[in-house]
Design a protein around this motif. Structure first.
Motif, PDB file in Angstrom:
ATOM      1  N   GLU A   1       0.867  -1.169   0.000  1.00 32.80           N
ATOM      2  CA  GLU A   1       0.000   0.000   0.000  1.00 32.80           C
ATOM      3  C   GLU A   1       0.907   1.223   0.000  1.00 32.80           C
ATOM      4  OE1 GLU A   1      -2.705  -0.016   3.263  1.00 32.80           O
ATOM      5  OE2 GLU A   1      -4.150  -1.334   2.261  1.00 32.80           O
ATOM      6  N   TYR A   2       0.566   2.163  -0.856  1.00 31.63           N
ATOM      7  CA  TYR A   2       1.397   3.360  -0.982  1.00 31.63           C
ATOM      8  C   TYR A   2       0.566   4.570  -0.607  1.00 31.63           C
ATOM      9  CZ  TYR A   2       5.315   6.115  -2.788  1.00 31.63           C
ATOM     10  OH  TYR A   2       6.396   6.943  -2.900  1.00 31.63           O
ATOM     11  N   LEU A   3       1.121   5.385   0.279  1.00 34.86           N
ATOM     12  CA  LEU A   3       0.410   6.553   0.768  1.00 34.86           C
ATOM     13  C   LEU A   3       0.750   7.770  -0.084  1.00 34.86           C
ATOM     14  CD1 LEU A   3      -1.385   7.753   3.079  1.00 34.86           C
ATOM     15  CD2 LEU A   3       0.770   8.307   4.253  1.00 34.86           C
ATOM     16  N   CYS A   4      -0.269   8.473  -0.487  1.00 39.21           N
ATOM     17  CA  CYS A   4      -0.076   9.721  -1.226  1.00 39.21           C
ATOM     18  C   CYS A   4      -1.106  10.712  -0.699  1.00 39.21           C
ATOM     19  CB  CYS A   4      -0.239   9.514  -2.735  1.00 39.21           C
ATOM     20  SG  CYS A   4       0.150  10.971  -3.731  1.00 39.21           S
ATOM     21  N   GLY A   5      -0.631  11.699   0.070  1.00 40.85           N
ATOM     22  CA  GLY A   5      -1.565  12.600   0.729  1.00 40.85           C
ATOM     23  C   GLY A   5      -2.304  11.847   1.816  1.00 40.85           C
ATOM     24  N   SER A   6      -3.616  11.889   1.790  1.00 36.94           N
ATOM     25  CA  SER A   6      -4.421  11.186   2.783  1.00 36.94           C
ATOM     26  C   SER A   6      -4.994   9.887   2.235  1.00 36.94           C
ATOM     27  CB  SER A   6      -5.576  12.094   3.244  1.00 36.94           C
ATOM     28  OG  SER A   6      -6.385  12.468   2.136  1.00 36.94           O
ATOM     29  N   SER A   7      -4.588   9.487   1.030  1.00 36.10           N
ATOM     30  CA  SER A   7      -5.142   8.290   0.392  1.00 36.10           C
ATOM     31  C   SER A   7      -4.104   7.183   0.298  1.00 36.10           C
ATOM     32  CB  SER A   7      -5.660   8.621  -1.011  1.00 36.10           C
ATOM     33  OG  SER A   7      -6.662   9.619  -0.969  1.00 36.10           O
ATOM     34  N   ARG A   8      -4.600   5.939   0.352  1.00 33.19           N
ATOM     35  CA  ARG A   8      -3.743   4.765   0.208  1.00 33.19           C
ATOM     36  C   ARG A   8      -4.096   4.055  -1.091  1.00 33.19           C
ATOM     37  NH1 ARG A   8      -2.017   1.646   5.477  1.00 33.19           N
ATOM     38  NH2 ARG A   8      -1.638   3.344   6.937  1.00 33.19           N
ATOM     39  N   TYR A   9      -3.058   3.544  -1.759  1.00 35.81           N
ATOM     40  CA  TYR A   9      -3.258   2.873  -3.045  1.00 35.81           C
ATOM     41  C   TYR A   9      -2.566   1.517  -3.017  1.00 35.81           C
ATOM     42  CZ  TYR A   9      -4.454   7.620  -4.462  1.00 35.81           C
ATOM     43  OH  TYR A   9      -5.027   8.863  -4.554  1.00 35.81           O
TER      44      TYR A   9
ATOM     45  N   VAL B   1       1.916  14.476  -7.751  1.00 34.80           N
ATOM     46  CA  VAL B   1       2.684  15.699  -7.533  1.00 34.80           C
ATOM     47  C   VAL B   1       3.629  15.475  -6.361  1.00 34.80           C
ATOM     48  CG1 VAL B   1       2.535  18.140  -6.940  1.00 34.80           C
ATOM     49  CG2 VAL B   1       0.820  17.119  -8.449  1.00 34.80           C
ATOM     50  N   GLY B   2       4.896  15.782  -6.555  1.00 34.04           N
ATOM     51  CA  GLY B   2       5.904  15.474  -5.549  1.00 34.04           C
ATOM     52  C   GLY B   2       5.754  16.221  -4.249  1.00 34.04           C
ATOM     53  N   GLU B   3       5.116  17.404  -4.273  1.00 38.11           N
ATOM     54  CA  GLU B   3       4.960  18.175  -3.036  1.00 38.11           C
ATOM     55  C   GLU B   3       4.018  17.508  -2.044  1.00 38.11           C
ATOM     56  OE1 GLU B   3       5.005  19.512  -6.003  1.00 38.11           O
ATOM     57  OE2 GLU B   3       6.387  21.220  -5.993  1.00 38.11           O
ATOM     58  N   VAL B   4       3.169  16.589  -2.524  1.00 35.63           N
ATOM     59  CA  VAL B   4       2.250  15.863  -1.643  1.00 35.63           C
ATOM     60  C   VAL B   4       3.050  14.801  -0.882  1.00 35.63           C
ATOM     61  CG1 VAL B   4       0.224  14.398  -1.518  1.00 35.63           C
ATOM     62  CG2 VAL B   4       0.316  16.248  -3.201  1.00 35.63           C
ATOM     63  N   PRO B   5       2.944  14.725   0.454  1.00 26.13           N
ATOM     64  CA  PRO B   5       3.674  13.706   1.210  1.00 26.13           C
ATOM     65  C   PRO B   5       3.335  12.309   0.695  1.00 26.13           C
ATOM     66  CG  PRO B   5       2.743  15.338   2.692  1.00 26.13           C
ATOM     67  CD  PRO B   5       2.159  15.615   1.338  1.00 26.13           C
ATOM     68  N   HIS B   6       4.369  11.486   0.468  1.00 32.02           N
ATOM     69  CA  HIS B   6       4.141  10.164  -0.096  1.00 32.02           C
ATOM     70  C   HIS B   6       5.210   9.188   0.375  1.00 32.02           C
ATOM     71  CE1 HIS B   6       6.782  12.398  -2.895  1.00 32.02           C
ATOM     72  NE2 HIS B   6       7.386  11.239  -3.071  1.00 32.02           N
TER      73      HIS B   6
END
Length: 220
Positions: free
Chosen positions: A174-182, A193-198
């Motif tokens: 699971e990969y976190l990008c912003g507040s969502s998990r994928y 977008v790289g500025e979003v915590p991931h």
């Protein structure tokens, strides 16, 4: 025949036979490519002006035989010869090199040969390998091969300018990008977008390997 006369008619030592790529000399392949481009340009420019080889020979003071060799890649013209041709064909000398495509800088990294780098906050079982960066001004991509073989209680999150592409090769996570998990599985990809915590959130099936390609923004 004197050297001056030989130079005048293109039959002296100033005109060298094309060495070819198979003679073992450095640059042979490039010389072949250069001769091919010059041959094509001379023939093209001559025909555009409606000139025969004999007529061009009269205008340049070169022999018909030498011109024929140049147009058939059998001889490499000297700079003096190119200067004569440029005057006769009414083009700058650089026109003879139009279309030459030298090999561009290439980064070829064999499997397992990437440069190992340390990521702050990463623990054991986390291998990061840089696949190289092109020289300026083409250094706009940063490529990284990540291999995860051990679970961790917590993963650092990353932020950077530009955008990033992930391509999953093996494993599941699971990969976190912003507040969502994928959920990422082999063959999956995602861009963000790289500025979003991931960063990785949960390692489901080890070993995990994925390719990361980041765009690099340079200050103007």
């Amino acid at each position: 025949m004197t050297q001056a006369a030989a130079h005048e008619y293109g039959t002296g030592p100033w005109e060298e036979p094309l060495p070819g790529a198979l003679d073992g000399r450095p640059g042979g392949a490039l010389e072949d490519a250069l001769a091919a481009v010059i041959a094509e340009r001379v023939r093209e420019l001559r025909q555009q002006l409606g000139l025969t080889v004999a007529h061009l020979a009269e205008l340049t003071g070169l022999s018909k035989g030498m011109l024929s060799k140049i147009e058939n890649m059998q001889a490499s013209p000297s700079l003096a010869t190119l200067a004569r041709l440029s005057v006769a064909l009414k083009v700058p000398v650089t026109a003879f090199f139009r279309g030459l495509t030298e090999e561009q800088d290439v980064l070829h990294v064999k499997a397992g040969r990437g440069l190992e780098i340390d990521h702050k906050g990463s623990g054991p079982g986390h291998l990061y390998q840089s696949l190289g960066t092109m020289r300026a001004p083409h250094n706009t991509l940063e490529t990284l091969l990540t291999t995860l073989t051990a679970r961790a209680d917590e993963f650092p999150l990353y932020q950077h300018p530009g955008t990033e592409l992930l391509y999953m090769i093996t494993g599941r996570m699971e990969y976190l990008c912003g507040s969502s998990r994928y959920l990422l599985e082999p063959g999956d990809s995602m861009q963000f977008v790289g500025e979003v915590p991931h960063g990785p959130a949960a390692l489901i099936e080890l070993p995990i390997q994925f390719l990361s390609v980041k765009s690099i923004q340079h200050a103007p």
